[in-house]
Design a protein around this motif. Structure first.
Motif, short mmCIF file in Angstrom:
data_model
loop_
_atom_site.label_atom_id
_atom_site.label_comp_id
_atom_site.label_asym_id
_atom_site.label_seq_id
_atom_site.Cartn_x
_atom_site.Cartn_y
_atom_site.Cartn_z
N ALA A 41 9.11 -1.17 4.63
CA ALA A 41 8.54 -0.66 3.38
C ALA A 41 7.24 -1.39 3.06
O ALA A 41 6.25 -0.76 2.65
N LYS A 42 7.23 -2.69 3.26
CA LYS A 42 6.02 -3.48 2.99
C LYS A 42 4.87 -3.02 3.90
O LYS A 42 3.73 -2.83 3.45
N ALA A 43 5.19 -2.79 5.17
CA ALA A 43 4.19 -2.32 6.12
C ALA A 43 3.67 -0.93 5.73
O ALA A 43 2.47 -0.67 5.80
N ALA A 44 4.57 -0.04 5.30
CA ALA A 44 4.18 1.32 4.92
C ALA A 44 3.26 1.32 3.71
O ALA A 44 2.29 2.08 3.64
N ILE A 45 3.56 0.46 2.73
CA ILE A 45 2.74 0.37 1.51
C ILE A 45 1.34 -0.15 1.87
O ILE A 45 0.33 0.39 1.42
N GLU A 46 1.28 -1.16 2.72
CA GLU A 46 0.00 -1.73 3.10
C GLU A 46 -0.80 -0.80 4.01
O GLU A 46 -2.03 -0.74 3.94
N ASN A 47 -0.10 0.00 4.85
CA ASN A 47 -0.80 0.97 5.70
C ASN A 47 -1.41 2.09 4.87
O ASN A 47 -2.43 2.66 5.26
N ALA A 48 -0.80 2.41 3.72
CA ALA A 48 -1.33 3.45 2.84
C ALA A 48 -2.48 2.93 1.99
O ALA A 48 -3.08 3.69 1.25
N GLY A 49 -2.79 1.63 2.11
CA GLY A 49 -3.91 1.05 1.36
C GLY A 49 -3.51 0.35 0.08
O GLY A 49 -4.37 -0.04 -0.69
N GLY A 50 -2.22 0.15 -0.13
CA GLY A 50 -1.75 -0.51 -1.35
C GLY A 50 -1.38 -1.95 -1.08
O GLY A 50 -1.60 -2.48 0.01
N THR A 51 -0.80 -2.59 -2.11
CA THR A 51 -0.34 -3.97 -1.96
C THR A 51 1.12 -4.06 -2.37
O THR A 51 1.57 -3.35 -3.26
#
Length: 147
Positions: free
Chosen positions: A133-143
């Motif tokens: 989930a952390k990786a998916a959020i960061e890949n979408a440009g979020g934190t």
């Protein structure tokens, strides 16, 4: 016909049987409790699980399992839930926003799980994140910020 003329049907209402009022009443002597034993005594109340002196079922069965007293229970929130919030225009998602959306209650610890996809960049603050989930959020440009 009005309320003042209403009466119960004949024979439907009977007086309460008064026990322990002498032998002539037919309910004297032992007062319908039988002879001796715990149930004949005043103050008797059957204990939960009592089986008349027989070893109770709860004590006869084998005990097994383990309950971890250090376990931390998280309320799961999926990426699909975050995507739905992001579609409404929310860019910063914290515990307060999740409570307002009705996804978690006030006392719950929140863990973000990677079920679903996230396309919009959102800044997420929660108690815990799965690695995916952390990786998916960061890949979408979020934190992803852990509390």
């Amino acid at each position: 016909m009005d309320l003042s003329t209403l009466k119960p049907a004949p024979g439907s209402v009977t007086a309460k049987t008064r026990i322990g009022r002498g032998a002539g009443s037919g309910k004297g002597g032992t007062s319908t409790r039988g002879h001796k034993g715990a149930k004949s005594r005043s103050g008797y109340s059957r204990k939960i699980g009592f089986e008349g002196g027989q070893m109770p079922l709860q004590r006869r069965l084998p005990k097994f399992g383990f309950k971890n007293i250090s376990r931390v229970a998280y309320k799961p929130v999926n990426l699909s839930d975050l995507e739905a919030l992001a579609a409404e225009g929310v860019t910063t998602i914290g515990v307060a926003e999740l409570i307002a959306a009705g996804l978690v209650n006030k006392k719950a610890l929140v863990k973000i799980l990677a079920n679903g996809t996230l396309t919009k960049a959102v800044n997420v603050t929660a108690n815990a994140f799965s690695a995916a989930a952390k990786a998916a959020i960061e890949n979408a440009g979020g934190t992803a910020t852990t509390l």
